[in-house]
Scaffold this motif. Structure first.
Motif, PDB file in Angstrom:
ATOM      1  N   UNK A 174      -4.949   2.235  -7.912  1.00 37.52           N
ATOM      2  CA  UNK A 174      -4.611   0.830  -8.162  1.00 37.52           C
ATOM      3  C   UNK A 174      -4.279   0.119  -6.864  1.00 37.52           C
ATOM      4  N   UNK A 175      -3.548   0.792  -5.981  1.00 37.84           N
ATOM      5  CA  UNK A 175      -3.233   0.209  -4.680  1.00 37.84           C
ATOM      6  C   UNK A 175      -4.510   0.011  -3.872  1.00 37.84           C
ATOM      7  N   UNK A 176      -5.402   0.987  -3.923  1.00 34.33           N
ATOM      8  CA  UNK A 176      -6.665   0.885  -3.182  1.00 34.33           C
ATOM      9  C   UNK A 176      -7.464  -0.329  -3.637  1.00 34.33           C
ATOM     10  N   UNK A 177      -7.548  -0.542  -4.946  1.00 37.90           N
ATOM     11  CA  UNK A 177      -8.301  -1.688  -5.478  1.00 37.90           C
ATOM     12  C   UNK A 177      -7.712  -3.000  -4.978  1.00 37.90           C
ATOM     13  N   UNK A 178      -6.384  -3.108  -4.977  1.00 40.13           N
ATOM     14  CA  UNK A 178      -5.743  -4.350  -4.546  1.00 40.13           C
ATOM     15  C   UNK A 178      -5.971  -4.616  -3.064  1.00 40.13           C
ATOM     16  N   UNK A 179      -5.914  -3.595  -2.249  1.00 41.92           N
ATOM     17  CA  UNK A 179      -6.145  -3.783  -0.817  1.00 41.92           C
ATOM     18  C   UNK A 179      -7.598  -4.151  -0.563  1.00 41.92           C
ATOM     19  N   UNK A 236      -7.849   5.757  12.336  1.00 44.72           N
ATOM     20  CA  UNK A 236      -8.538   5.890  11.056  1.00 44.72           C
ATOM     21  C   UNK A 236      -8.838   4.547  10.416  1.00 44.72           C
ATOM     22  N   UNK A 237      -9.469   4.599   9.247  1.00 46.21           N
ATOM     23  CA  UNK A 237      -9.802   3.406   8.491  1.00 46.21           C
ATOM     24  C   UNK A 237      -8.526   2.609   8.199  1.00 46.21           C
ATOM     25  N   UNK A 238      -8.550   1.328   8.546  1.00 43.00           N
ATOM     26  CA  UNK A 238      -7.381   0.471   8.355  1.00 43.00           C
ATOM     27  C   UNK A 238      -6.947   0.421   6.905  1.00 43.00           C
ATOM     28  N   UNK A 239      -7.890   0.494   5.971  1.00 48.25           N
ATOM     29  CA  UNK A 239      -7.536   0.435   4.552  1.00 48.25           C
ATOM     30  C   UNK A 239      -6.694   1.637   4.132  1.00 48.25           C
ATOM     31  N   UNK A 240      -6.980   2.798   4.712  1.00 46.80           N
ATOM     32  CA  UNK A 240      -6.166   3.979   4.411  1.00 46.80           C
ATOM     33  C   UNK A 240      -4.742   3.806   4.930  1.00 46.80           C
ATOM     34  N   UNK A 241      -4.623   3.237   6.130  1.00 48.71           N
ATOM     35  CA  UNK A 241      -3.305   3.020   6.715  1.00 48.71           C
ATOM     36  C   UNK A 241      -2.504   2.044   5.851  1.00 48.71           C
ATOM     37  N   UNK A 292       2.887  -1.913 -11.156  1.00 52.96           N
ATOM     38  CA  UNK A 292       2.457  -3.311 -11.136  1.00 52.96           C
ATOM     39  C   UNK A 292       2.607  -3.937 -12.511  1.00 52.96           C
ATOM     40  N   UNK A 293       2.800  -5.251 -12.503  1.00 56.17           N
ATOM     41  CA  UNK A 293       2.688  -6.056 -13.708  1.00 56.17           C
ATOM     42  C   UNK A 293       1.302  -6.685 -13.734  1.00 56.17           C
ATOM     43  N   UNK A 294       0.753  -6.902 -14.931  1.00 56.99           N
ATOM     44  CA  UNK A 294      -0.505  -7.635 -14.989  1.00 56.99           C
ATOM     45  C   UNK A 294      -0.248  -9.127 -14.806  1.00 56.99           C
ATOM     46  N   UNK A 295      -1.314  -9.914 -14.721  1.00 58.25           N
ATOM     47  CA  UNK A 295      -1.188 -11.335 -14.381  1.00 58.25           C
ATOM     48  C   UNK A 295      -0.441 -12.128 -15.442  1.00 58.25           C
ATOM     49  N   UNK A 296      -0.509 -11.709 -16.703  1.00 56.91           N
ATOM     50  CA  UNK A 296       0.152 -12.454 -17.767  1.00 56.91           C
ATOM     51  C   UNK A 296       1.583 -11.983 -18.019  1.00 56.91           C
ATOM     52  N   UNK A 297       2.014 -10.918 -17.339  1.00 57.11           N
ATOM     53  CA  UNK A 297       3.388 -10.464 -17.439  1.00 57.11           C
ATOM     54  C   UNK A 297       3.747  -9.755 -18.727  1.00 57.11           C
ATOM     55  N   UNK A 298       2.752  -9.248 -19.477  1.00 57.90           N
ATOM     56  CA  UNK A 298       3.060  -8.566 -20.732  1.00 57.90           C
ATOM     57  C   UNK A 298       2.701  -7.081 -20.706  1.00 57.90           C
ATOM     58  N   UNK A 299       2.338  -6.574 -19.531  1.00 62.59           N
ATOM     59  CA  UNK A 299       2.000  -5.151 -19.424  1.00 62.59           C
ATOM     60  C   UNK A 299       2.400  -4.645 -18.039  1.00 62.59           C
ATOM     61  N   UNK A 300       3.199  -3.603 -18.015  1.00 63.10           N
ATOM     62  CA  UNK A 300       3.617  -2.971 -16.766  1.00 63.10           C
ATOM     63  C   UNK A 300       3.160  -1.526 -16.776  1.00 63.10           C
ATOM     64  N   UNK A 301       2.563  -1.107 -15.679  1.00 65.24           N
ATOM     65  CA  UNK A 301       2.247   0.309 -15.480  1.00 65.24           C
ATOM     66  C   UNK A 301       3.056   0.784 -14.285  1.00 65.24           C
ATOM     67  N   UNK A 302       3.671   1.945 -14.437  1.00 61.02           N
ATOM     68  CA  UNK A 302       4.506   2.472 -13.354  1.00 61.02           C
ATOM     69  C   UNK A 302       4.292   3.968 -13.219  1.00 61.02           C
ATOM     70  N   UNK A 303       4.693   4.495 -12.097  1.00 63.36           N
ATOM     71  CA  UNK A 303       4.509   5.898 -11.765  1.00 63.36           C
ATOM     72  C   UNK A 303       5.243   6.790 -12.771  1.00 63.36           C
ATOM     73  N   UNK A 304       4.499   7.647 -13.457  1.00 66.14           N
ATOM     74  CA  UNK A 304       5.090   8.497 -14.491  1.00 66.14           C
ATOM     75  C   UNK A 304       6.084   9.497 -13.934  1.00 66.14           C
ATOM     76  N   UNK A 305       5.971   9.814 -12.664  1.00 65.68           N
ATOM     77  CA  UNK A 305       6.853  10.821 -12.070  1.00 65.68           C
ATOM     78  C   UNK A 305       8.166  10.243 -11.563  1.00 65.68           C
ATOM     79  N   UNK A 306       8.396   8.954 -11.790  1.00 63.52           N
ATOM     80  CA  UNK A 306       9.637   8.344 -11.309  1.00 63.52           C
ATOM     81  C   UNK A 306      10.859   8.946 -11.989  1.00 63.52           C
ATOM     82  N   UNK A 307      11.919   9.088 -11.217  1.00 56.53           N
ATOM     83  CA  UNK A 307      13.188   9.570 -11.754  1.00 56.53           C
ATOM     84  C   UNK A 307      14.079   8.347 -12.004  1.00 56.53           C
ATOM     85  N   UNK A 308      13.979   7.778 -13.184  1.00 55.82           N
ATOM     86  CA  UNK A 308      14.703   6.534 -13.480  1.00 55.82           C
ATOM     87  C   UNK A 308      16.202   6.742 -13.600  1.00 55.82           C
TER      88      UNK A 308
END
Length: 574
Positions: free
Chosen positions: A260-265, A291-296, A308-324
């Protein structure tokens, strides 16, 4: 009442920057704790100017008699009635204490180093956490301890009582701290731990391994488990936003978040544009051929992105491995939820347009600073509400190894919104007032100069940036440029520092009014910069002459400076 007018608006900017930078000096101090993974809060260390650089002044005699207790509520009554003139008006009670013996309960902070606190800063709150709001310029007191025979004065981590002679910044003062535009100096001072029953306490999480009893605070502990949906109502209330649509929460695997980060960059530029962009950044000293600037950039982004939140603010995806259950991680999720709620309540299209375009680096960084300032302010409100402040890096951010390291200059440039955004926002919404935050989103600044100097945004009639046409260099070479863009004051400052600590060239860059670069296929780079007046242009020109690999050209009597580099720099037409 007394009015003191500093030498320039840049001088007041130095006060505000000093208040912000002292946070980073604290975070940069060595620790006995073992190395931990970098989090989104990790920043490169910055350097403060040294009082040793100022000419020593004849010391004034200390005051005598009983000390009068002052507090930060009184100091905060000092006002700036006119952002353009940058006047300072002291309250009558404080004015009457100038030159007299005072005492103040405060927390000690290093001015240059923790090793010797002979000269230090005193603040209203303990500074040790990225989510703690930086102090305003009226909340920083410079203290010079009196000579008691000790070669060095120790750092006191507990609340402290400072007693000494108050010196207010006045016209003609020769005190070195006043020369740096510090409003308040307490001279001939003694500092001891404050034992009063009303001593301010450190909030949970402000704990140091080497001193676990300081402030009677316990080591940080895990929070109770919670579902992300449970956080939404509290965040909406604190930020003054309506929950217009339920927010759906789903998770990324770490690999999916990387994608997802790669797509945004990648979306910042057309596929073929990245190779040219890397050449431009290489010419500026922000990148290497490999190296490739995009990787950096992906590696930098993953250091501070959990989802990230989507553009309409009704869907959030987050890292499943987070320790909340970890405070720092939960606060990062608070920011993502806050962004989703902002998208439900505000039109963020203007910010998104700047964020996802990369030909105007200045506008992109300014938009990111406005957004991050709002989100971090909301996280601080949440942290204060739940007392969740935790300065410790979180292991949850350690998943993304293997990315090439960024050059210092690029790291400084890309993390500037997280550094300066909260500082900018605090000037207009010091207590996180929703209406003030909303006003910044509706009318965001378009330049990093307005982020670094909030008075520019407060009084836009006094600050008009110069828009250099994209075609400015079309006739200067046998071929037209293959790339053009805007760096802004932040980009020019990073370029001046050339991988060194941010700070030494702040003054040389703060007269920026506009720029644009042009880059040709043969590797020639031309940057046209515009400055407030001839003096500002001359100051920048002098600093730019020391930058290796570039020619700095300025015609006498003008406020324009050209910078040229590359193998074809001698082939440009006059």
């Amino acid at each position: 009442m007394s009015t003191q007018q500093p030498k320039s608006s840049a001088a007041f900017a130095s006060i505000a920057l000093l208040a912000l930078l002292l946070v980073l000096v604290w975070l940069a101090q060595p620790s006995e704790s073992p190395p931990q993974a970098s989090t989104s809060t990790a920043l490169p260390p910055l350097a403060l100017p040294s009082l040793a650089e100022n000419e020593a002044a004849e010391p004034l005699p200390p005051a005598s008699g009983p000390a009068t207790r002052i507090d930060f509520k009184l100091l905060d009554e000092t006002r700036q009635p006119d952002a353009r003139k940058m006047e300072v008006i002291y309250p009558p009670q404080l004015e009457s204490l100038d030159g007299r013996l005072v005492e103040l309960v405060a927390f000690m902070a290093p001015f240059e180093s923790l090793e010797d606190m002979s000269e230090c800063l005193m603040l209203p709150a303990y500074v040790g956490c990225f989510f703690c709001a930086p102090p305003s310029f009226t909340q920083v007191v410079f203290v010079r301890q009196k000579d008691d025979g000790r070669p060095k004065k120790p750092f006191i981590e507990a609340p402290s009582l400072v007693t000494g002679t108050l010196r207010l910044l006045k016209p003609g003062s020769s005190d070195p701290a006043h020369q740096m535009e510090m409003l308040y100096v307490i001279d001939h001072a003694t500092i001891v731990p404050y034992e009063g029953s009303n001593a301010p306490s450190r909030v949970p999480g402000h704990w140091q391994k080497e001193n676990p009893t300081a402030g009677n605070a316990a080591p940080p502990t895990k929070l109770d488990p919670i579902q992300p949906e449970e956080l939404v109502p509290t965040i909406a209330k604190l930020r003054g936003l309506e929950i217009k649509k339920p927010i759906k929460f789903t998770t990324y695997t770490p690999a999916e978040l990387e994608s997802a980060v790669e797509v945004r960059i990648n979306s910042r530029r057309a596929a073929g544009g990245w190779a040219t962009h890397q050449r431009v950044w290489q010419a500026l000293g922000l990148a290497d051929e490999e190296p490739d600037l995009r990787l950096v950039l992906r590696g930098i982004t993953l250091q501070r992105t959990i989802g990230y939140s989507n553009a309409s603010g009704d869907h959030i995806r987050y890292n499943a491995d987070l320790q909340l259950t970890q405070p720092a991680t939960r606060l990062e999720l608070v920011k993502v939820i806050a962004e989703a709620l902002l998208r439900q309540n505000h039109d963020l299209h203007p910010l998104d347009t700047a964020l996802h375009g990369d030909t105007n680096t200045d506008a992109r960084l300014a938009a990111a600073a406005v957004l991050q300032g709002d989100l971090i302010t909301t996280a601080r409100l949440f942290a204060a509400h739940h007392r969740l402040r935790d300065p410790s890096p979180n292991a949850a951010f350690a998943y993304f190894g293997g990315y090439p390291a960024a050059k210092t200059s690029l790291q400084q440039l890309e993390t500037l919104p997280w550094l300066m955004g909260p500082f900018f926002t605090e000037q207009f919404a010091p207590d996180g007032e929703p209406q003030s935050l909303d006003a910044l989103l509706k009318n965001p600044p378009a330049t990093t100069a307005a982020i670094i100097h909030p008075s520019y945004h407060a009084r836009p009639q006094d600050y008009t940036p110069v828009e250099v046409p994209a075609t400015f260099a079309d006739a200067l070479h046998d071929e037209k440029p293959i790339a053009t863009g805007v760096l802004g004051e932040a980009g020019i400052l990073v370029w001046l520092e050339n991988g060194g600590e941010l700070g030494p060239h702040i003054s040389a860059a703060d007269g920026w009014r506009g720029d644009r670069y042009a880059f040709w296929q043969d590797g020639t780079l031309l940057i046209q910069t515009h400055w407030l007046d001839e003096d500002e242009a001359a100051e920048f020109h002098e600093a730019a002459l020391k930058r290796a690999g570039f020619k700095a050209l300025r015609k006498a009597g003008t406020n324009i400076v050209h910078l040229i580099s590359g193998t074809g720099k001698d082939t440009l037409k006059p």
